[in-house]
Structure formats: C-alpha cells, structure tokens
Design a protein around this motif. Structure first.
Motif, short mmCIF file in Angstrom:
data_model
loop_
_atom_site.label_atom_id
_atom_site.label_comp_id
_atom_site.label_asym_id
_atom_site.label_seq_id
_atom_site.Cartn_x
_atom_site.Cartn_y
_atom_site.Cartn_z
N THR A 127 9.05 -11.15 3.21
CA THR A 127 8.99 -10.87 2.18
C THR A 127 8.67 -11.90 1.28
O THR A 127 9.09 -12.04 -0.24
CB THR A 127 10.27 -10.42 2.28
OG1 THR A 127 11.26 -11.80 1.77
CG2 THR A 127 10.80 -9.10 3.05
N GLY A 128 8.40 -13.33 1.14
CA GLY A 128 8.55 -14.52 0.09
C GLY A 128 9.57 -14.90 -0.27
O GLY A 128 9.50 -15.52 -1.42
N MET A 129 10.87 -14.96 0.62
CA MET A 129 11.70 -15.11 -0.41
C MET A 129 12.71 -16.61 0.80
O MET A 129 13.75 -16.39 1.01
CB MET A 129 13.06 -13.78 0.37
CG MET A 129 12.84 -12.97 -0.73
SD MET A 129 11.73 -13.37 -3.23
CE MET A 129 14.20 -13.92 -3.18
N GLY A 152 9.64 -10.47 -9.07
CA GLY A 152 8.94 -10.62 -8.30
C GLY A 152 9.24 -10.41 -7.68
O GLY A 152 10.06 -10.78 -6.32
N SER A 153 8.53 -9.59 -6.78
CA SER A 153 8.42 -9.72 -5.13
C SER A 153 7.16 -8.44 -4.39
O SER A 153 6.27 -8.70 -4.64
CB SER A 153 9.18 -7.55 -4.79
OG SER A 153 9.13 -7.75 -3.79
N PHE A 200 3.63 -5.75 -3.90
CA PHE A 200 2.94 -7.58 -4.83
C PHE A 200 3.34 -6.93 -6.44
O PHE A 200 2.76 -6.51 -7.29
CB PHE A 200 2.11 -7.93 -4.38
CG PHE A 200 1.69 -9.46 -5.38
CD1 PHE A 200 2.96 -10.15 -6.06
CD2 PHE A 200 0.67 -9.94 -5.47
CE1 PHE A 200 2.57 -11.05 -6.40
CE2 PHE A 200 0.41 -10.75 -6.63
CZ PHE A 200 1.51 -11.36 -7.04
N THR A 201 4.60 -7.00 -6.52
CA THR A 201 5.12 -6.61 -7.57
C THR A 201 6.09 -7.48 -8.40
O THR A 201 6.56 -8.74 -8.22
CB THR A 201 5.61 -4.97 -7.62
OG1 THR A 201 7.30 -5.71 -7.46
CG2 THR A 201 5.40 -3.66 -6.95
N GLY A 202 5.70 -7.85 -9.98
CA GLY A 202 6.98 -8.22 -10.52
C GLY A 202 7.34 -7.72 -11.95
O GLY A 202 6.29 -6.76 -13.01
N ASN A 203 7.92 -8.42 -12.21
CA ASN A 203 8.16 -7.67 -13.90
C ASN A 203 8.91 -9.45 -14.72
O ASN A 203 9.48 -10.22 -14.10
CB ASN A 203 8.81 -6.23 -14.34
CG ASN A 203 10.18 -6.97 -13.74
OD1 ASN A 203 11.22 -7.84 -14.67
ND2 ASN A 203 10.39 -6.48 -12.43
N ALA A 204 8.69 -8.73 -16.22
CA ALA A 204 9.67 -10.21 -17.38
C ALA A 204 9.56 -9.05 -18.23
O ALA A 204 9.51 -8.22 -18.68
CB ALA A 204 8.67 -11.05 -17.38
N SER A 205 11.30 -9.53 -18.84
CA SER A 205 11.53 -8.79 -19.67
C SER A 205 12.39 -10.05 -20.72
O SER A 205 12.82 -10.99 -20.53
CB SER A 205 12.29 -8.01 -19.99
OG SER A 205 13.50 -7.83 -19.07
N VAL A 206 12.50 -9.28 -22.25
CA VAL A 206 13.30 -10.19 -23.04
C VAL A 206 13.78 -8.73 -23.79
O VAL A 206 13.48 -7.79 -24.47
CB VAL A 206 12.78 -11.06 -23.98
CG1 VAL A 206 11.39 -10.07 -24.94
CG2 VAL A 206 13.40 -11.61 -25.27
#
Length: 411
Positions: A89-91, A56-57, A31-37
């Motif tokens: 996979t939640g997809m 996210g994953s 359970f991972t995720g990221n956000a960027s600018v």
C-alpha cells in the motif's frame, strides 16, 4: 468396514487435493491523490481562516487472489480455499530484525500477514448428504431486515443457541427444496462438553426465504436458543415489489423472546452505500415501516418509517426518515430529510434533521446542511460551497455553524 475405509480415504483427500498457487501479478491496482484548500467562516466565533489538506493512495498488487476447489464423484472430499490480493500500500517499509549470531530473526512485510481462508471442507457421501469438518457453531438466528433507510442493521436479531464450536456438520440438501444441517460439536478437544444444533432452510417457493434453527449445550446451564425468520418478495410490476419480513429469537431465559418485522415497498436496488448527510447506513429504493418487539415486561416498542429513492428522477437522490423510540409515548425522536441533485457540473445537496436520543444519537439537536459542488470549470478541480450548522436549538456555543469554500484537485 469397506464403507468406513472409503470415508477415511475421502477425508485424506481433503488435505491433499489442493496444489495450485495464486498467480504473481506485479501491477498497479490504485494510484490516486488529492489536495485542497478551504477558506471558512465560523459564524459563532466570528473568525475566519484557511485549511490545507492533501492525501494520496498507492496500491501495488504483488499476488492476485483467487480460489481453488477439489472435484470428485460418489464419495469424495471437497476443499475450497481462498486468498485475497496481496498488496503493497505504500504506507510502510520492510523491517528486518537480526539476532546476535548475525542471522535474520524476523522480517516484517509492509503488507502484513495475509492468511489463506478455508471456505469449504466436507466429505460428500452422495449427491444429497455431506459431512462438513470446519469449525462452526450451534448458534442461529441473526436476521437483518431490509429497509429504505438504515438498512442492513436496523432492528436486527442476533444469534442464539449454544457455545460449542468444534465438530462436524451433517448437511442434507435437496435441490430447490430444503437445506437441513445438524451440528454435532464440543468445546475444543477432550472436555466431555458437547452440544447440538439444527437448522432448516426451505427453498421450495420462489422468492420465499424461510429458516428455523435450534441450538443447545449439554453441560453447565447454558441456555438453549430457538430462532425463525421469513421474508417474501412479491412482484407488483416490472420494478415494484412488496417484501414482508420477520425474524424471531428466544432462549429459555424468562422474557427472552424478541420479534423484528419490516415491510418494504421497493422499486430498485437494496442495501446501497449511497448516502448524502443525515440518512446514514445503507439505503434501499423504496418505502418501509419497521419495528422490533421484545417480550419482556414494559419493553419499549419503536417504530421507524423510511423513504429513499434514486430512480424516479434521473440524477436525483432523496431520503427521509421518521423514528420514535416507543409507540406507547409516540414522542418524536428522529425526523430527517435530504436530497442531492446532479445537474451536470453543478450538484446541490441539502439535509435537515432533528434528533432527541433517536436514530442519530443526538441529545436534543436540530441541524441543517447545504452544499453545492461545481465541476467542469477547471480540469481535475472541484469547487465546493458548503454550510453546516451546529445545533440550532442550542442557546449558545456551536449553533450557527460554519461556511466553507473549498477548491480540491484530484485524480
């Protein structure tokens, strides 16, 4: 007759001896995720702007994978089957199709179809001889030299031999000495189109890998194939070693032979996935020289010299490569250099490469890249300042490249 009956009974065991099922796990595997600018500057266009990104994953393991093997003694059937983890996979979602009578026509699961793989199926006649009954091939010869850069793919030889797939393999194994296989195969079912192949692997000398193979079909005009490969790991110290490698294949087609060879002076792990920017594919701690020679008339003879290290200086990774497409011309086709150094919270990286139809598949380009990652200043956040040039040899277009400042939150 009695012996034949025993063999048939052993064969039946191959299809009946497996009964265990994989275990239900029902646990979160990832359970991972990221956000960027990113705020960037296009130096060629003279423009600036923002870009947001997020991902996210989620992976939930429904059934844990594993394998199971039969056991036996004397004349017996061995079967080993394997299945990987079955994960959601939640997809996706369940898709149920109904027919006109109101019953379910089909169900599509979000994790797709997961097939069980049969790893081994053979009848052991004694401790040395077995008969394999899986689909296979009478092609042999694939060999991938281990090199400092572009390892596991550079100047590899492919399989040569026949085209038949279905049949049996007679396996003769003398522990710590040899493995000798004979493949008797045909085109599937009733075709009268047969082929044979044989492969010998020698294991009598420690750190020596030596294999030869030959495959041929007895129908149409399919070419036969002959192959051989050898490598030897010679220890020079506790960590340093010398590894000469050679692979050879040929068929009965004129000028079909080719020879791949490499010499690796190694001092660490082989075939690592660690890469920085331009020195791509797998890398191995060491210095290597490699080439591949085709026996056809006027064939080019390439050369690749590589260096990779992640051991000499703690937290420093360094790579370089030099490549020419043809030693007869000795015109430079690829020159690359890169490094990354982790200072603990600050990680600079730099890369330089020029390529003219060489390893990097650029037309006639010169590029540089520089970045610095900053971590530890804000929890769970990485700040990155990066510069990536375009082709610095170009007269116009994407030449000067871009500068980007990014903030990325991740877990």
């Amino acid at each position: 007759m009695k012996k034949a009956l025993v063999i048939l009974m052993a064969l039946s065991m191959v299809f009946a001896a497996f009964a265990d099922e994989p275990a239900v796990k029902n646990e979160i595997a990832e359970f991972t995720g990221n956000a960027s600018v990113t705020w960037g500057v296009d130096l060629d266009e003279g423009k600036t702007g923002f870009k947001n990104d997020a991902s996210g994953s989620f992976k939930f393991t429904l059934i844990g994978g594993g394998d199971k093997s039969t056991t036996g003694d004397g004349v017996w059937g061995e079967l080993k089957i394997k299945i990987d983890d079955i994960q959601y996979t939640g997809m996706g979602a369940w898709t149920i199709t109904w027919n006109t009578s109101g019953t379910i026509d089909s169900i599509a699961q979000p994790w797709g179809t997961k097939a069980v793989s049969i790893e081994t199926a053979k009848i052991h006649l004694n401790d040395m001889i077995a008969i394999g009954i899986l689909k296979g091939s009478n092609k042999y010869g694939e060999y991938k030299p281990v090199t400092a850069v572009k390892s596991d793919c550079h100047y590899a030889t492919g399989n040569v031999g026949g085209n038949v797939t279905d049949g049996i393999t007679v396996e003769v194994a003398v522990p710590e000495l040899i493995d000798f296989n004979i493949d008797f195969r045909s085109v599937p079912q009733y075709t009268n189109q047969y082929g044979i192949g044989t492969k010998l692997a020698v294991k009598a000398v420690e750190n020596l890998n030596l294999a030869v193979g030959f495959g041929i079909d007895f129908y149409n005009s399919n070419p036969w194939g002959l192959s051989a490969s050898a490598d030897y790991k010679l220890g020079l110290s506790d960590t340093m070693y010398l590894k000469p490698q050679v692979g050879f294949t040929m068929t009965n087609v004129d000028n079909s032979g080719e020879l791949t060879t490499a010499l690796l002076l190694g001092w660490g792990a082989e075939n690592q996935d660690t890469n920085i920017k331009f020195v791509s594919k797998k890398v191995s701690d060491g210095f290597s020289v490699a080439t591949k020679i085709a026996f056809a008339d006027n064939s080019a003879i390439p050369l690749c010299v590589g260096l990779w290290d992640s051991t000499f200086v703690e937290n420093l990774k360094f790579g370089a490569q030099f490549h020419v497409n043809n030693l007869k011309d000795f015109a430079l086709n690829t020159l690359g250099f890169e490094f990354a150094y982790d200072l603990g919270g600050i990680k600079p990286a730099f890369g330089f490469a020029m390529d003219k139809g060489g390893d990097l598949d650029w037309t006639d380009d010169l590029k540089i890249a520089f970045s610095v990652d900053f971590t530890g200043f804000v929890d769970n956040t990485t700040f990155t300042l990066a510069y990536n040039s375009g082709n610095l040899k170009a007269s116009a277009g994407e030449k000067l490249g871009k500068i980007d400042l990014t903030a990325k939150i991740s877990f």
